[in-house]
Design a protein around this motif. Structure first.
Motif, PDB file in Angstrom:
ATOM      1  N   UNK A  81      96.833  39.857   7.439  1.00 27.41           N
ATOM      2  CA  UNK A  81      97.790  39.858   8.426  1.00 27.41           C
ATOM      3  C   UNK A  81      97.926  41.610   8.803  1.00 27.41           C
ATOM      4  N   UNK A  82      97.989  41.896   9.743  1.00 27.34           N
ATOM      5  CA  UNK A  82      97.923  43.451  10.527  1.00 27.34           C
ATOM      6  C   UNK A  82      99.394  43.887  10.173  1.00 27.34           C
ATOM      7  N   UNK A  83      99.605  45.173  10.043  1.00 25.37           N
ATOM      8  CA  UNK A  83     100.847  45.880   9.935  1.00 25.37           C
ATOM      9  C   UNK A  83     101.805  45.671  11.093  1.00 25.37           C
ATOM     10  N   UNK A  84     101.243  45.595  12.387  1.00 30.11           N
ATOM     11  CA  UNK A  84     101.829  45.320  13.290  1.00 30.11           C
ATOM     12  C   UNK A  84     102.525  43.836  13.327  1.00 30.11           C
ATOM     13  N   UNK A  85     101.697  42.837  13.077  1.00 32.89           N
ATOM     14  CA  UNK A  85     102.150  41.568  12.801  1.00 32.89           C
ATOM     15  C   UNK A  85     103.201  41.491  11.581  1.00 32.89           C
ATOM     16  N   UNK A  86     103.096  42.140  10.713  1.00 32.23           N
ATOM     17  CA  UNK A  86     104.087  42.195   9.579  1.00 32.23           C
ATOM     18  C   UNK A  86     105.327  42.668   9.887  1.00 32.23           C
ATOM     19  N   UNK A  87     105.455  43.733  10.837  1.00 33.74           N
ATOM     20  CA  UNK A  87     106.763  44.307  10.943  1.00 33.74           C
ATOM     21  C   UNK A  87     107.303  43.131  12.103  1.00 33.74           C
ATOM     22  N   UNK A  88     106.391  42.495  12.757  1.00 40.97           N
ATOM     23  CA  UNK A  88     107.034  41.673  13.715  1.00 40.97           C
ATOM     24  C   UNK A  88     107.588  40.326  12.857  1.00 40.97           C
ATOM     25  N   UNK A  89     106.747  40.146  11.946  1.00 41.38           N
ATOM     26  CA  UNK A  89     107.393  38.910  11.044  1.00 41.38           C
ATOM     27  C   UNK A  89     108.896  39.177  10.492  1.00 41.38           C
TER      28      UNK A  89
ATOM     29  N   UNK B 131      80.192  36.575  17.468  1.00 43.94           N
ATOM     30  CA  UNK B 131      80.600  35.152  16.991  1.00 43.94           C
ATOM     31  C   UNK B 131      81.111  35.080  15.469  1.00 43.94           C
ATOM     32  N   UNK B 132      82.431  34.533  15.464  1.00 44.32           N
ATOM     33  CA  UNK B 132      83.120  34.577  14.400  1.00 44.32           C
ATOM     34  C   UNK B 132      84.217  35.442  13.944  1.00 44.32           C
ATOM     35  N   UNK B 133      83.888  36.615  14.893  1.00 49.44           N
ATOM     36  CA  UNK B 133      84.864  37.597  14.616  1.00 49.44           C
ATOM     37  C   UNK B 133      86.214  37.586  15.428  1.00 49.44           C
ATOM     38  N   UNK B 134      87.380  38.429  15.255  1.00 51.48           N
ATOM     39  CA  UNK B 134      88.428  38.471  16.024  1.00 51.48           C
ATOM     40  C   UNK B 134      89.180  36.981  15.803  1.00 51.48           C
ATOM     41  N   UNK B 135      89.221  36.405  14.658  1.00 48.25           N
ATOM     42  CA  UNK B 135      89.740  35.205  14.281  1.00 48.25           C
ATOM     43  C   UNK B 135      91.580  35.480  14.432  1.00 48.25           C
ATOM     44  N   UNK B 136      92.126  34.530  15.394  1.00 51.45           N
ATOM     45  CA  UNK B 136      93.396  34.495  15.312  1.00 51.45           C
ATOM     46  C   UNK B 136      94.152  33.474  14.950  1.00 51.45           C
ATOM     47  N   UNK B 137      95.086  33.257  14.104  1.00 48.42           N
ATOM     48  CA  UNK B 137      95.568  32.173  13.629  1.00 48.42           C
ATOM     49  C   UNK B 137      97.235  31.952  13.645  1.00 48.42           C
ATOM     50  N   UNK B 138      97.804  32.923  14.335  1.00 51.23           N
ATOM     51  CA  UNK B 138      99.287  32.867  14.225  1.00 51.23           C
ATOM     52  C   UNK B 138     100.068  32.855  12.905  1.00 51.23           C
ATOM     53  N   UNK B 139     100.203  33.795  12.441  1.00 45.05           N
ATOM     54  CA  UNK B 139     101.384  33.875  11.404  1.00 45.05           C
ATOM     55  C   UNK B 139     102.531  33.472  11.624  1.00 45.05           C
ATOM     56  N   UNK B 140     103.405  32.351  10.742  1.00 43.49           N
ATOM     57  CA  UNK B 140     104.245  31.763  11.436  1.00 43.49           C
ATOM     58  C   UNK B 140     105.520  31.722  10.190  1.00 43.49           C
ATOM     59  N   UNK B 141     106.068  32.547   9.897  1.00 42.03           N
ATOM     60  CA  UNK B 141     107.104  32.517   8.908  1.00 42.03           C
ATOM     61  C   UNK B 141     108.176  31.547   9.315  1.00 42.03           C
ATOM     62  N   UNK B 142     109.116  30.799   8.337  1.00 40.21           N
ATOM     63  CA  UNK B 142     109.895  30.096   8.514  1.00 40.21           C
ATOM     64  C   UNK B 142     111.128  30.234   7.835  1.00 40.21           C
ATOM     65  N   UNK B 143     112.313  29.943   8.718  1.00 43.76           N
ATOM     66  CA  UNK B 143     113.648  30.122   8.135  1.00 43.76           C
ATOM     67  C   UNK B 143     114.286  28.894   7.942  1.00 43.76           C
TER      68      UNK B 143
END
Ligand SMILES: Cc1cc2nc3c(=O)[nH]c(=O)nc-3n(C[C@H](O)[C@H](O)[C@H](O)COP(=O)(O)OP(=O)(O)OC[C@H]3O[C@@H](n4cnc5c(N)ncnc54)[C@H](O)[C@@H]3O)c2cc1C
Ligand code: SF4
Length: 532
Positions: free
Chosen positions: A425-433, A299-311
């Motif tokens: 932000x995870x490494x996978x997400x950072x590369x995706x961003x 409970x409370x773990x695995x929070x996901x919030x969608x990193x969302x850079x903008x151009x």
């Protein structure tokens, strides 16, 4: 003590409203407790000339800045992503942008397809009838035939593309990338007693026209007519249990601030990915010392919030500015995993219209695009109504260290602990961003933008709060089962975004609500055993 009800729902937002309406046909005694108020459309900022100022005041998307007594504080200092929400009848849908994509079929199977995170215990096909039912209830506008999705019909024609979206479409055609007019929960024709959108574009701080589908004007009128009771300004402090380890009811503060006990046969939590773990953790007792429904410790773990850079890009041509709803077109070109890339999963490119004069001035001055002094007005004319926006809606995979806990210091107006979020932000997400920002730049240039501004740190707060009470078949690795029932407390259900297993790369509300309708349907099929 209040009279016992059959079903008690906590939270009247996107999912709470859907589950209340769906269960109403059972004729059970159903009560919903909501900590916030009913909204009055005449109070929305778009009725006044100061509407943009109020976006940063009593209609701010951050509960910490808004600071209404119906809000609770969220300590997000330890997260690059800040929390956005709304606490009132309709929940986040009062302030949302009403962009209404669904998760893709592949999002339910990321362990099987990509060897990461976990598969969901349900799949897209199981949710399909509930997506359609929710589209009907909310009133969704869009164009059938998007090749990125399994075929589905939409109740209303899409929003007009306008000048801005036409430029995007032409640009995407030049690049040969997928694009499609967005599905939006916005009425483009008169619909279910609601007026059609008039394209004035002040959607996020509430739609005074009633075209944007917030659940206070979609599900709730139907649920109330069917006999559901909704009590506002009633804030639940904790869920109590009996000697058999079943939920007995809740302790809440009523409109007068008086502490009350509300007994119930079944309790359904719909407080969102931050509010739900906050309540479960605050419901710790001698029987459940780590918080309610928390034998897994998740409970409370695995929070996901969608990193969302903008151009952002600016061309020379005058575009629509903020006239018409913000998001108008999406591209799924980079949504699915591609083994040639250095990350798994993917993202949606979401194209938006420009913004209002005040917001253009504030954000451009802060970013150094708009100087003070003699060049100010000339520079402003070069920006205003020339803005193009591409958001990169990144998939967000679950990680246990991203979490919600009770804040040791902050308290709401009833003295209940506020929430604290920790998120990296995870490494996978950072590369995706990085990949998404580069593709967003390419798309805006193809659409005619000459001046481009991007930043990896330009993360806005999409208000997508997911994953903190995940569903699954294994009680050691999940909080609720495949139909939303707590593994530990058999008459306790969770229906909001916290039961998501993975995050996908889309705005979540369509899928949150389809899931809530699916849970309600599963409950109706098992009514005989629900109270055991
Ligand atoms: C600015 C903004 C823009 C967004 N844009 C989009 C978009 O374009 N598309 C999209 O899909 N999504 C969007 N979202 C996200 C969307 O609003 C949420 O995904 C959705 O509302 C979540 O639904 P939910 O049922 O999980 O919770 P919510 O809708 O947040 O509802 C939770 C409710 O529970 C109540 N509650 C919480 N704790 C208690 C308690 N202890 N006692 C009583 N009541 C309680 C709250 O007051 C609230 O009303 C946006 C959100 C924001 C803030
Ligand atoms: S543009 Fe349409 S949906 Fe947005 S606030 Fe205006 S009427 Fe409502």
């Amino acid at each position: 003590m209040n009279d016992k009800v059959d079903v008690l729902i906590i939270g009247s937002g996107a999912s709470g409203a859907a589950v209340a309406w769906s269960l109403a046909e059972t004729k059970m005694k159903i009560l919903c407790l909501e900590q916030g108020d009913w909204m009055k459309q005449s109070d929305y900022p778009s009725n006044g000339r100061d509407w943009e100022a109020r976006r940063y005041n009593d209609f701010d998307i951050s509960p910490n800045k808004r600071g209404r007594d119906t809000d609770y504080p969220v300590n997000d200092d330890a997260s690059p992503m800040k929390v956005a929400n709304f606490n009132g009848v309709g929940g986040g849908t009062v302030l949302y942008t009403a962009h209404f994509p669904r998760l893709h079929p592949s999002d339910f199977r990321v362990r099987s397809l990509d060897g990461v995170a976990d598969d969901w215990p349900i799949d897209y096909a199981m949710l399909e009838p509930f997506f359609a039912e929710n589209d009907r209830m909310m009133g969704v506008a869009g164009l059938a035939g998007d090749p990125a999705y399994p075929a589905h019909e939409l109740p209303m024609p899409p929003l007009p593309l306008g000048k801005t979206a036409l430029r995007y479409a032409e640009g995407m055609n030049r690049l040969g990338w997928h694009w499609w007019p967005s599905d939006s929960a916005i009425a483009t024709t008169e619909y279910d007693g609601r007026a059609a959108c008039i394209n004035l574009g002040h959607c996020t701080p509430g739609c005074a026209q009633g075209a944007k589908a917030s659940t206070d004007i979609t599900y709730w009128p139907h649920a109330l007519r069917a006999g559901v009771e909704l009590r506002t300004r009633c804030r639940v402090r904790e869920i109590t249990t009996n000697e058999h380890g079943m939920a007995a009811g809740v302790i809440y503060y009523d409109t007068e601030g008086t502490e009350r006990f509300q007994p119930a046969e079944v309790v359904i939590v719909a407080c969102n990915g931050v509010g739900t773990p906050r309540l479960l953790l605050n419901s710790a007792s001698a029987q459940f010392p780590n918080g309610l429904a928390n034998s897994s410790g998740l409970v409370g773990k695995n929070l996901m919030v969608h990193p969302w850079p903008q151009v952002f890009g600016y061309g020379e041509e005058l575009l629509d500015g903020d006239h018409a709803p913000m998001l108008c077109l999406w591209s799924k070109e980079f949504y699915e995993t591609d083994p040639k890339r250095d990350f798994v999963r993917g993202y949606t490119l979401q194209f938006g219209r420009g913004t209002g004069a005040v917001n253009e001035a504030i954000t451009s001055a802060a970013a150094g695009r708009l100087p003070w002094g003699k060049d100010h007005h000339r520079a402003f004319r070069g920006l205003f109504r020339k803005r193009m926006i591409c958001g990169v809606a990144c998939d967000d995979l679950p990680e246990e260290h991203n979490r919600v806990t009770l804040d040791p210091m902050l308290k709401d107006s009833h003295g209940i602990p506020g929430a604290k979020i920790e998120y990296t932000i995870s490494e996978n997400t950072r590369r995706m961003m990085e990949h998404g920002i580069a593709r967003g730049e390419q798309a805006l240039r193809a659409a005619g933008a000459t001046r481009i501004f991007t930043s990896m740190t330009a993360l806005n707060s999409p208000g997508h709060l997911l994953g903190t009470a995940r569903m699954g078949t294994d009680p050691a690795r999940s909080v609720v089962n495949e139909w939303g029932r707590s593994h530990d407390v058999k008459n306790l259900f969770i229906v909001d975004g916290s039961i998501w297993v993975t995050g996908g790369g889309v705005n979540p509300t369509s899928t949150i609500q389809a899931l809530a309708l699916y849970v309600a349907d599963s409950m109706k099929k098992r009514l005989a055993t629900l109270f055991d």
